[in-house]
Design a protein around this motif. Structure first.
Motif, short mmCIF file in Angstrom:
data_model
loop_
_atom_site.label_atom_id
_atom_site.label_comp_id
_atom_site.label_asym_id
_atom_site.label_seq_id
_atom_site.Cartn_x
_atom_site.Cartn_y
_atom_site.Cartn_z
N LYS A 12 0.77 -1.26 0.05
CA LYS A 12 0.03 -0.19 -0.01
C LYS A 12 1.14 1.23 0.07
N TYR A 13 1.91 1.18 0.80
CA TYR A 13 2.89 2.52 0.83
C TYR A 13 3.48 2.54 -0.65
N GLU A 14 3.81 1.51 -1.22
CA GLU A 14 4.56 1.66 -2.32
C GLU A 14 3.66 2.18 -3.58
N THR A 15 2.19 1.82 -3.40
CA THR A 15 1.28 2.22 -4.66
C THR A 15 0.55 3.43 -4.09
N ALA A 16 0.54 3.58 -2.98
CA ALA A 16 -0.33 5.20 -2.71
C ALA A 16 -0.49 6.27 -3.62
#
Ligand SMILES: Nc1nc2c(ncn2[C@@H]2O[C@H](COP(=O)(O)OP(=O)(O)O)[C@@H](O)[C@H]2O)c(=O)[nH]1
Ligand SMILES: [Mg+2]
Length: 245
Positions: A12-16
């Protein structure tokens, strides 16, 4: 924590902040050589203001970008920059900005470096243009003679900042006058120096032989064409409209 949980949590942090360029907008990516002012002058010692070897490295790099997996219909290069116009319907990587920019910057840097034998890097940015008029404006903008005047001024001994400031805000006629005042007749310079270089696809007729019947066959193949004689002003707009829209 289990791998699956970690994976879900961190993904999630990578794609937020992933951003996809909306459909029905023209994508133009511009790449620019990093620190080429110093490199061209001090390390590589290219001829200033225009070096054919440098131009050819830029042209080859542009041609490579037109063939590296995106549907790019037009490449334009002048000085140390490259602009790429995507086909309106290109959907590579779901139009994910980070993919488009990092791949193109990587491909350009790799291609140029391998050809040149020394490390060179390019940055990349995207212009999202909602209509054809803006695409037209974009390419006319890049074709302006700023770079040329800038260089001529530099050659005649002006400092970088001063040269840039002097050219800024001048219209085309004023720039011509400026060049003229330095004994340079703009009209006599080669077209690629004044207008940059275009790289695009052309359909060429190929004659082959049908292996079964022995009859000659006609096929059309797409081939990259390098245009060192781009049109100017409204003729350039016309050329863009006819070929790329
Ligand atoms: N010697 C030489 N330098 C060139 C040529 N074409 C572009 N350059 C260099 O590329 C630079 C491009 O400017 P810019 O991108 O603003 O500078 P950068 O941030 O240092 O890359 C110019 O200032 C020139 O130093 C060329 O044909 N010969
Ligand atoms: Mg640069």
């Amino acid at each position: 924590m289990r791998f699956d949980d970690l994976d879900t949590k961190l993904r999630k942090y990578e794609t937020a902040y992933d951003f996809c360029i909306p459909p029905e907008n023209y994508i133009v990516v511009r790449l620019d050589g990093r620190g080429f002012t110093r490199l061209t002058k001090e390390i590589w010692q290219f001829e200033a203001p225009f070096d054919v070897r440098f131009r050819d490295l830029m042209v080859e790099t542009t041609a490579h970008l037109l063939q590296c997996g995106f549907n790019i219909v037009y490449g334009y290069t002048q000085s140390d920059e490259i602009s790429l116009l995507f086909h309106l319907n290109d959907d590579s990587f779901n139009r994910k900005e980070r993919k488009i920019l990092s791949i193109l910057a990587g491909e350009a840097s790799a291609k140029f470096s391998v050809m040149h034998g020394q490390i060179a890097t390019f940055d990349a940015r995207v212009c999202i243009l909602p209509n054809q008029q803006l695409v037209d404006d974009y390419f006319r903008w890049r074709q302006e003679v700023n770079a040329h005047c800038y260089w001529m001024l530099r050659k005649s001994g002006h400092a970088v900042g001063e040269a840039t400031a002097q050219v800024k805000g001048l219209n085309r006629q004023e720039k011509h006058d400026l060049l003229f005042s330095q004994q340079i007749n703009f009209n006599e310079l080669p077209a690629w120096q004044k207008r940059g270089t275009g790289i695009y696809w052309k359909d060429v007729e190929k004659t082959g032989l049908n292996p079964k019947t022995g009859e000659p066959t006609q096929t059309t193949r797409r081939q990259l064409f390098t245009d060192f004689d781009l049109p100017l002003n409204e003729f350039y707009s016309e050329f863009i409209h006819q070929n790329f829209f």
